[in-house]
Enzyme design. Structure first.
Site, PDB file in Angstrom:
ATOM      1  N   CYS A 175       0.821  -1.245  -0.136  1.00  0.00           N
ATOM      2  CA  CYS A 175      -0.094  -0.016  -0.012  1.00  0.00           C
ATOM      3  C   CYS A 175       0.989   1.318   0.085  1.00  0.00           C
ATOM      4  O   CYS A 175       0.940   2.135  -1.203  1.00  0.00           O
ATOM      5  CB  CYS A 175      -0.842  -0.119   1.266  1.00  0.00           C
ATOM      6  SG  CYS A 175      -2.259  -1.463   0.962  1.00  0.00           S
TER       7      CYS A 175
HETATM    8  N1  LIG Z   1      -2.677  -6.126   1.150  1.00  0.00           N
HETATM    9  C1  LIG Z   1      -3.427  -5.312   1.818  1.00  0.00           C
HETATM   10  O1  LIG Z   1      -3.275  -5.264   2.862  1.00  0.00           O
HETATM   11  C2  LIG Z   1      -4.362  -4.370   0.964  1.00  0.00           C
HETATM   12  C3  LIG Z   1      -5.170  -3.617   1.762  1.00  0.00           C
HETATM   13  C4  LIG Z   1      -6.155  -3.062   0.855  1.00  0.00           C
HETATM   14  C5  LIG Z   1      -6.129  -2.735  -0.592  1.00  0.00           C
HETATM   15  N2  LIG Z   1      -5.259  -3.796  -0.970  1.00  0.00           N
HETATM   16  C6  LIG Z   1      -5.304  -3.605  -2.478  1.00  0.00           C
HETATM   17  O2  LIG Z   1      -5.828  -4.803  -2.988  1.00  0.00           O
HETATM   18  C7  LIG Z   1      -5.475  -5.328  -4.278  1.00  0.00           C
HETATM   19  C8  LIG Z   1      -4.816  -6.754  -4.056  1.00  0.00           C
HETATM   20  O3  LIG Z   1      -3.980  -6.735  -3.160  1.00  0.00           O
HETATM   21  P1  LIG Z   1      -3.424  -8.383  -2.403  1.00  0.00           P
HETATM   22  O4  LIG Z   1      -2.404  -7.586  -1.399  1.00  0.00           O
HETATM   23  O5  LIG Z   1      -4.638  -8.827  -2.373  1.00  0.00           O
HETATM   24  O6  LIG Z   1      -2.384  -8.895  -3.538  1.00  0.00           O
HETATM   25  P2  LIG Z   1      -2.001 -10.220  -3.666  1.00  0.00           P
HETATM   26  O7  LIG Z   1      -0.788 -10.262  -4.302  1.00  0.00           O
HETATM   27  O8  LIG Z   1      -1.873 -10.661  -2.142  1.00  0.00           O
HETATM   28  O9  LIG Z   1      -2.987 -11.046  -4.185  1.00  0.00           O
HETATM   29  C9  LIG Z   1      -3.609 -10.790  -5.510  1.00  0.00           C
HETATM   30  C10 LIG Z   1      -3.833 -12.124  -6.112  1.00  0.00           C
HETATM   31  O10 LIG Z   1      -4.354 -11.935  -7.526  1.00  0.00           O
HETATM   32  C11 LIG Z   1      -3.649 -12.878  -8.447  1.00  0.00           C
HETATM   33  N3  LIG Z   1      -3.914 -12.529  -9.824  1.00  0.00           N
HETATM   34  C12 LIG Z   1      -3.346 -11.568 -10.540  1.00  0.00           C
HETATM   35  N4  LIG Z   1      -4.060 -11.250 -11.749  1.00  0.00           N
HETATM   36  C13 LIG Z   1      -5.037 -12.228 -11.630  1.00  0.00           C
HETATM   37  C14 LIG Z   1      -5.758 -12.642 -12.650  1.00  0.00           C
HETATM   38  N5  LIG Z   1      -6.117 -11.883 -13.750  1.00  0.00           N
HETATM   39  N6  LIG Z   1      -6.763 -13.731 -12.440  1.00  0.00           N
HETATM   40  C15 LIG Z   1      -6.862 -14.164 -11.176  1.00  0.00           C
HETATM   41  N7  LIG Z   1      -5.827 -13.807 -10.414  1.00  0.00           N
HETATM   42  C16 LIG Z   1      -4.982 -12.971 -10.646  1.00  0.00           C
HETATM   43  C17 LIG Z   1      -2.306 -13.048  -7.842  1.00  0.00           C
HETATM   44  O11 LIG Z   1      -1.777 -14.299  -8.429  1.00  0.00           O
HETATM   45  C18 LIG Z   1      -2.337 -13.053  -6.605  1.00  0.00           C
HETATM   46  O12 LIG Z   1      -2.618 -14.082  -5.722  1.00  0.00           O
HETATM   47  C19 LIG Z   1      -4.169  -4.309  -4.495  1.00  0.00           C
HETATM   48  O13 LIG Z   1      -4.641  -3.300  -5.553  1.00  0.00           O
HETATM   49  C20 LIG Z   1      -3.900  -3.650  -3.191  1.00  0.00           C
HETATM   50  O14 LIG Z   1      -3.365  -2.440  -3.377  1.00  0.00           O
HETATM   51  C21 LIG Z   1      -4.188  -4.514  -0.426  1.00  0.00           C
END
Ligand SMILES: NC(=O)c1ccc[n+]([C@@H]2O[C@H](COP(=O)([O-])OP(=O)(O)OC[C@H]3O[C@@H](n4cnc5c(N)ncnc54)[C@H](O)[C@@H]3O)[C@@H](O)[C@H]2O)c1
Length: 443
Positions: free
Chosen positions: A285
């Site tokens: 983030c």
């Molecule tokens: N981690 C946090 O604390 C947090 C908090 C709020 C918002 N976010 C936001 O949420 C979003 C996701 O973050 P995250 O931490 O869950 O990421 P992450 O990397 O943990 O998980 C994302 C997953 O999506 C998969 N993926 C990517 N493209 C794909 C597709 N086309 N089809 C299917 N699967 C696909 C990846 O392999 C991965 O496992 C980001 O935009 C992030 O900024 C994250």
């Protein structure tokens, strides 16, 4: 347009009008991306009675989930097993698992590539959904991104791939995720969720969906407001951390204890919010999201978002500052860093989590290796594949502590025995203010 009324609770109630014909098939949710955000959402939706397909393009991850092995710390293996046993959760890496969805949530990464937002994952997710989009369905973007993404990027991809029109034939909305990994108090369920749609019917569908998953939803007037809300929250945190980090550096030079000043300021019951210094910011983030906003501002308005740029500057400097403090400490002892043994405690960017993405600890380790130090690290949470292979991984034991010329506390996981650290370490640079003693220096 038919309304995508979500199901109302277990066991899998009918989804009126879901397929455009008022049939009685149960509500079918697709969550694209089963990571820190998507997996907890999928688990909560199963608990609330939805049939959920977790589409995860990483085949290895999908297989681990199907085998009941969670790789997200906030989701226990027991929770995952219960979801699988219910028969209403199916992790898969096959996009045809999206067929027949009533509601879809996109929760895929939104990284920066060379300082520019990389929305290729969002585009791919939307492209997949477009192939299976039917009238009456709802698509919600949760990934953090700059204002305008839902309407200007996701909507057109869905429309082009399906031949349907957003707001007329299907619902489209945005709802930022606010999960705080490792926080036992504020969970997905009790953290209010901001919701938005591209039109009133979309907003109603999006809000109706989340009303079944969280205690409170907060509707806002447009997807742009919801997108900006998330970036405001993260930028606020980024800027305030930078403020105390810069103060910490000044205060050290002035011979003033910044931590005591922060504690004193925190007694003010209004108008002050406590932030503490550290070795820098990490994770998915803070090092990334504010730059989405500054990129958009520069691109659309032609000027810079100075607060974000300054905060980036200060926070990115912190790992180097930690190394400088260490070099200074060695210098006082007439020692060079070259050849010394340095033990880093806590490689995750955040306390009590195993997430080392963009972690300042990785940069500190890299800089120290560059100076010729023999670097080891201890972290009870971070998996091996997130660590630098040149850094020896050890336990935070009495022997390892005593053998180190310097110990640097980077992330203060509760699982560390701080009393043991205080007893056996010869010198500690404590960036989190968890230790006291004659051999301890604070950031
Ligand atoms: N981690 C946090 O604390 C947090 C908090 C709020 C918002 N976010 C936001 O949420 C979003 C996701 O973050 P995250 O931490 O869950 O990421 P992450 O990397 O943990 O998980 C994302 C997953 O999506 C998969 N993926 C990517 N493209 C794909 C597709 N086309 N089809 C299917 N699967 C696909 C990846 O392999 C991965 O496992 C980001 O935009 C992030 O900024 C994250």
């Amino acid at each position: 347009m038919t309304a995508a009324t979500p199901p109302t609770g277990p066991p899998m109630p009918p989804l009126a009008g879901s397929a455009g014909g008022g049939d009685d098939r149960p509500g079918r949710l697709v969550v694209i991306g089963q990571g820190y955000v998507g997996l907890p959402l999928a688990m909560r939706a199963v608990e609330a009675g939805f049939r959920v397909v977790g589409l995860e393009r990483d085949e290895g991850r999908a297989k681990r989930l199907a085998a009941g092995e969670s790789y997200v710390e906030d989701v226990s293996d027991e929770t995952l097993a219960a979801a699988l046993d219910s028969g209403r959760y199916r992790p898969t890496s096959e996009t045809r698992g999206c067929a027949g969805f009533d509601i879809a949530v996109i929760s895929v990464p939104t990284p920066l590539r060379d300082g520019v937002p990389d929305l290729s994952y969002v585009e791919a997710g939307a492209g997949t959904l477009a192939r299976y989009l039917r009238p009456g369905a709802t698509v919600i973007l949760e990934s953090t991104t700059y204002p305008g993404t839902t309407e200007e990027l996701v909507g057109p991809i869905l429309e082009a791939g399906s031949g349907l029109t957003a707001g007329t034939d299907f619902h489209l909305g945005y709802s930022p995720e606010r999960i705080d990994p490792g926080n036992p108090t504020w969970t997905f369920r009790n953290t209010p969720k901001v919701v938005a749609g591209v039109d009133p019917a979309s907003l109603a569908a999006v809000q109706g969906f989340y009303d079944q998953l969280v205690d409170r939803t907060v509707p806002v007037a447009s997807t742009g407001v919801a997108e900006l809300t998330k970036l405001l929250e993260n930028t606020f945190r980024h800027v305030n951390i930078a403020l105390v980090n810069e103060l910490a550096m000044f205060a050290a030079d002035l011979g003033i204890d910044v931590w005591e000043a922060i504690d004193a300021a925190s007694t003010k019951p209004f108008g002050y919010l406590r932030f503490t210094p550290g070795p820098g910011v990490g994770g998915h983030c803070l090092p990334i999201d504010p730059s989405y906003l500054s990129w958009r501002v520069r691109r659309r308005l032609g000027h810079s978002f100075r607060f974000v740029e300054l905060a980036n500057d200060v926070n990115q400097h912190m790992p180097d500052y930690v190394v400088t403090r260490l070099v200074t400490a060695f210098n006082k002892r007439r020692l060079a860093v070259n050849g010394t043994r340095i033990l880093l405690l806590g490689m995750a960017y955040k306390r009590n989590t195993g997430d080392a993405r963009e972690s300042p600890g990785l940069i500190v380790a890299d800089r120290l290796l560059g100076l010729g130090a023999v670097v080891s690290c201890a972290d009870p949470h971070v998996p091996d594949d997130q660590l630098d292979a040149r850094v020896r991984r050890v336990d935070c034991s009495a022997d390892e502590l005593a053998a180190a010329d310097a110990v640097v506390l980077l992330t203060d996981h509760d699982r560390f025995d701080f009393e043991l650290v205080g007893r056996h370490a010869r010198y500690v640079l404590d960036t989190r203010h968890r230790l006291d003693g004659p051999q301890v220096e604070h950031l």
